[in-house]
Design a protein around this motif. Structure first.
Motif, mmCIF file in Angstrom:
data_model
loop_
_atom_site.group_PDB
_atom_site.id
_atom_site.type_symbol
_atom_site.label_atom_id
_atom_site.label_comp_id
_atom_site.label_asym_id
_atom_site.label_seq_id
_atom_site.Cartn_x
_atom_site.Cartn_y
_atom_site.Cartn_z
ATOM 1 N N ALA A 1 0.817 -1.332 0.045
ATOM 2 C CA ALA A 1 -0.119 -0.184 0.132
ATOM 3 C C ALA A 1 0.748 1.253 0.055
ATOM 4 C CB ALA A 1 -1.001 -0.073 1.268
ATOM 5 N N TRP A 2 1.885 1.138 0.710
ATOM 6 C CA TRP A 2 2.870 2.354 0.683
ATOM 7 C C TRP A 2 3.553 2.597 -0.624
ATOM 8 C CZ3 TRP A 2 3.092 6.500 3.607
ATOM 9 C CH2 TRP A 2 2.410 6.617 4.912
ATOM 10 N N GLU B 1 2.173 1.957 -3.249
ATOM 11 C CA GLU B 1 1.341 2.472 -4.189
ATOM 12 C C GLU B 1 1.198 3.852 -4.079
ATOM 13 O OE1 GLU B 1 -1.593 3.353 -6.693
ATOM 14 O OE2 GLU B 1 -0.556 1.650 -6.696
ATOM 15 N N TRP B 2 1.263 4.164 -2.709
ATOM 16 C CA TRP B 2 1.046 5.566 -2.332
ATOM 17 C C TRP B 2 2.343 6.459 -2.927
ATOM 18 C CZ3 TRP B 2 4.307 8.828 0.469
ATOM 19 C CH2 TRP B 2 3.635 10.131 1.071
ATOM 20 N N SER C 1 1.886 6.827 -6.638
ATOM 21 C CA SER C 1 0.854 7.911 -7.280
ATOM 22 C C SER C 1 1.294 9.237 -6.732
ATOM 23 C CB SER C 1 -0.570 7.458 -6.564
ATOM 24 O OG SER C 1 -0.489 7.383 -5.191
ATOM 25 N N ASN C 2 1.871 9.421 -5.512
ATOM 26 C CA ASN C 2 2.368 10.741 -5.265
ATOM 27 C C ASN C 2 3.470 11.396 -6.245
ATOM 28 O OD1 ASN C 2 1.076 12.121 -2.744
ATOM 29 N ND2 ASN C 2 1.300 9.885 -2.378
ATOM 30 N N TRP D 1 -5.331 -1.010 1.811
ATOM 31 C CA TRP D 1 -5.357 -0.357 0.436
ATOM 32 C C TRP D 1 -5.710 1.011 0.580
ATOM 33 C CZ3 TRP D 1 -1.989 -2.107 -3.052
ATOM 34 C CH2 TRP D 1 -1.994 -1.663 -4.404
ATOM 35 N N PRO D 2 -5.274 2.077 -0.195
ATOM 36 C CA PRO D 2 -5.863 3.483 0.035
ATOM 37 C C PRO D 2 -7.208 3.549 -0.230
ATOM 38 C CG PRO D 2 -3.809 3.136 -1.183
ATOM 39 C CD PRO D 2 -4.245 1.898 -1.087
ATOM 40 N N GLU E 1 -8.723 6.141 -1.445
ATOM 41 C CA GLU E 1 -8.722 6.947 -2.491
ATOM 42 C C GLU E 1 -8.815 6.081 -3.648
ATOM 43 O OE1 GLU E 1 -5.635 7.981 -0.752
ATOM 44 O OE2 GLU E 1 -7.107 8.060 0.629
ATOM 45 N N ASN E 2 -8.218 4.826 -3.792
ATOM 46 C CA ASN E 2 -8.103 3.955 -4.827
ATOM 47 C C ASN E 2 -9.331 3.169 -4.876
ATOM 48 O OD1 ASN E 2 -5.459 4.929 -4.303
ATOM 49 N ND2 ASN E 2 -4.468 3.338 -4.903
ATOM 50 N N ARG F 1 -4.424 3.204 -8.572
ATOM 51 C CA ARG F 1 -4.146 4.496 -8.244
ATOM 52 C C ARG F 1 -5.125 5.026 -7.787
ATOM 53 N NH1 ARG F 1 -1.637 3.719 -13.143
ATOM 54 N NH2 ARG F 1 -3.254 4.960 -14.247
ATOM 55 N N ALA F 2 -5.366 6.405 -7.352
ATOM 56 C CA ALA F 2 -6.487 7.055 -6.805
ATOM 57 C C ALA F 2 -7.453 7.039 -7.910
ATOM 58 C CB ALA F 2 -6.066 8.761 -6.362
#
Ligand code: PD2
Ligand code: ZN
Length: 286
Positions: free
Chosen positions: A7-8, A10-11, A14-15, A169-170, A172-173, A283-284
């Motif tokens: 998850a990180w 992915e974070w 996406s950032n 999992w975020p 926002e995704n 992603r988001a």
């Protein structure tokens, strides 16, 4: 010490893609409990990965020529997972396909409320046409459904926070939650939840948020007979029990898609069936 898990990762990607500065990303990670040095290394690697070019195209793995490589799933280990505001029990884990069955994701009162508020908003379910990308009503999906916008109200927002924590999992995704109702004899024939990479209709769906990577199906009622979620390739079926759920993940970090996540909703043989589905993106989304 915190770990830079899926998850990180992915974070981080996406950032980077959103144009965040390395400094702001390091600050956010330190705030979240990472050691400063560790955060700097992770951010540095994330920028390096972008420099090495665009992500590989998603491909459906082939058991004979290019088997799916099972990397670590983001769901925490253990028999009891602390998911935001609730303790959720793990009933079963499967490695191939990557799948977890949970009990008690929702309380009986939450299930009842979600059914009651959805009952009057149902519309006949559609399926994405792989050629055109349009939503078509077809005979192999005999259910009615309703979509909830992300964070639409307090109950939906609370459940979404719980799901994000449970699946690691975020939030926002995630796509909006969908509640589905099947009457007696209702079914959903076997399919993949990911968008077929080689089909022209998929691009319109992956343009925002990228591919679907995992699904969580939550059962809102006990089904008297039938209505299991079946995984024919794996020879596995999950019985619908109110508050329980099945999570399955079909895209790995290399963007391979797992064909053994083929799944369907078996015909409901007695009574009816209510589920709620959360599809998760790379992603988001939205
Ligand atoms: O209702 C089910 O068990 C089911 C089966 C397959 C739901 C979905 N797929 C889905 O919502 O994607
Ligand atoms: Zn499905």
């Amino acid at each position: 010490m915190r770990v830079v898990d899926a998850a990180w990762q992915e974070w981080l990607s996406s950032n980077v893609a959103r144009g965040c500065t390395p400094g702001s990303m390091v600050d956010a990670m330190v705030q979240a409990g990472f050691a400063d040095g560790e955060a700097r290394v992770a951010v540095h690697h994330a920028f390096d990965r972008r420099a090495s070019g665009p992500a590989a195209p998603a491909t459906v793995a082939d058991p004979a020529t290019n088997p799916y490589r099972y990397d670590a799933a983001p769901v925490a280990r253990g028999n009891l997972i602390h998911a935001a505001d609730r303790e959720v029990r793990v009933l079963l884990r499967c490695e191939r396909p990557q799948l977890v069955v949970f009990a008690d994701v929702l309380s009986a009162a939450e299930c009842a409320e979600l059914i009651e508020r959805s009952r009057h908003r149902l519309k006949r379910s559609t399926t994405v046409n792989p050629l055109t990308g349009r939503e078509d009503v077809i005979r192999n999906r005999t259910s009615e459904g309703v979509w909830y916008r992300r964070g639409e109200d307090q109950l939906i927002a609370r459940v979404e926070r719980r799901i994000a924590s449970l699946t690691n999992w975020p939030l926002e995704n995630g796509e909006g939650l969908q509640v589905l109702h099947y009457g007696t004899s209702g079914e959903y024939s076997p399919h993949f939840d990911f968008f077929a990479p080689d089909q022209p209709g998929s691009a319109v769906h992956t343009a925002q948020g990228g591919q679907r990577v995992a699904t969580l199906i939550i059962y809102l009622n006990d089904v008297a007979d039938g209505g299991e979620t079946v995984f024919p390739t794996a020879g596995l079926s999950v019985a619908a029990q109110a508050g329980g759920a099945v999570y399955f993940r079909y895209m790995n970090g290399e963007r391979q898609l797992d064909p053994s996540t083929l799944h369907g909703g078996a015909p409901v043989l007695a009574g009816d069936k209510w589920i709620m589905t959360k599809w998760m993106r790379e992603r988001a989304y939205g």
